[in-house]
Design a protein around this motif. Structure first.
Motif, short mmCIF file in Angstrom:
data_model
loop_
_atom_site.label_atom_id
_atom_site.label_comp_id
_atom_site.label_asym_id
_atom_site.label_seq_id
_atom_site.Cartn_x
_atom_site.Cartn_y
_atom_site.Cartn_z
N GLY A 145 -42.10 0.11 3.60
CA GLY A 145 -43.09 0.56 4.21
C GLY A 145 -43.49 -0.46 5.75
O GLY A 145 -43.45 1.10 6.91
N ALA A 146 -42.72 -1.45 6.35
CA ALA A 146 -42.64 -1.43 7.43
C ALA A 146 -41.86 -0.58 8.06
O ALA A 146 -42.19 -0.85 9.31
CB ALA A 146 -42.43 -2.88 7.52
N ASP A 148 -43.23 2.37 9.56
CA ASP A 148 -43.75 2.29 10.41
C ASP A 148 -42.62 2.02 11.53
O ASP A 148 -43.20 2.77 12.52
CB ASP A 148 -44.47 1.23 10.44
CG ASP A 148 -45.64 1.87 9.08
OD1 ASP A 148 -46.12 2.54 8.32
OD2 ASP A 148 -46.15 0.40 8.45
N ARG A 174 -42.90 9.06 8.18
CA ARG A 174 -44.13 9.20 7.81
C ARG A 174 -43.90 8.84 5.83
O ARG A 174 -44.78 8.02 5.13
CB ARG A 174 -44.93 10.07 7.34
CG ARG A 174 -45.43 10.11 9.13
CD ARG A 174 -46.14 11.55 8.97
NE ARG A 174 -46.94 11.71 10.13
CZ ARG A 174 -48.06 12.27 10.82
NH1 ARG A 174 -47.71 13.48 9.91
NH2 ARG A 174 -48.30 12.71 12.12
N SER A 178 -43.00 5.25 4.84
CA SER A 178 -44.16 4.44 5.19
C SER A 178 -44.79 4.59 3.99
O SER A 178 -45.35 3.56 2.99
CB SER A 178 -45.33 4.34 6.31
OG SER A 178 -45.55 4.07 6.07
N ARG A 188 -45.04 2.12 1.07
CA ARG A 188 -46.95 1.45 0.30
C ARG A 188 -47.17 1.56 -1.03
O ARG A 188 -47.81 0.96 -2.07
CB ARG A 188 -47.96 2.32 0.93
CG ARG A 188 -47.74 1.32 2.36
CD ARG A 188 -47.86 1.04 2.40
NE ARG A 188 -48.30 0.29 4.15
CZ ARG A 188 -47.26 -0.09 4.78
NH1 ARG A 188 -46.25 -0.72 5.01
NH2 ARG A 188 -47.77 -0.34 6.20
#
Length: 110
Positions: free
Chosen positions: A20-21, A24, A29, A32, A36
């Motif tokens: 996820g990081a 980002d 997207r 990310s 998540r």
């Protein structure tokens, strides 16, 4: 003993955080969102493993308590038997009184 679900869940959660990081940072997207999602799935698996550990702990404690109560009852019966062997007349007297009391109870119902 730690449940395997806790270990794999924590690893999956950490991997999801990293993904996820990374998503980002790169502006992706999909990375990310996927990160998540993996993070949440890992957290859920870790919680599931914690619940299994807690249930196992409760079951182990219940088993230990039951075993202790069983042993205590066995020792009490053994002590009672030893006393009845030492004092046979007292044992016969107590048994007679119990029988007499039961007889009175049964007779009182008629």
């Amino acid at each position: 003993m730690v449940d395997g679900n806790r270990i794999t869940g924590t690893a999956q959660e950490l991997g999801g955080k990293v993904q996820g990081a990374f998503g980002d940072l790169t502006g992706s997207r999909s990375d990310s969102a996927e990160g998540r999602l993996r993070e949440v799935a890992g957290r859920a698996e870790s919680v599931y493993g914690q619940a299994k550990d807690a249930a196992r702990h409760v079951a182990d404690e219940a088993y230990d308590t039951a075993e202790e109560l069983y042993d205590r009852g066995r020792r009490t019966l053994q002590e009672g038997h030893e006393r009845s062997v030492e004092w046979p007349h007292a044992s016969l007297l107590i048994a007679g009184l119990i029988g007499f009391g039961l007889g009175l109870l049964v007779r009182g119902r008629d």
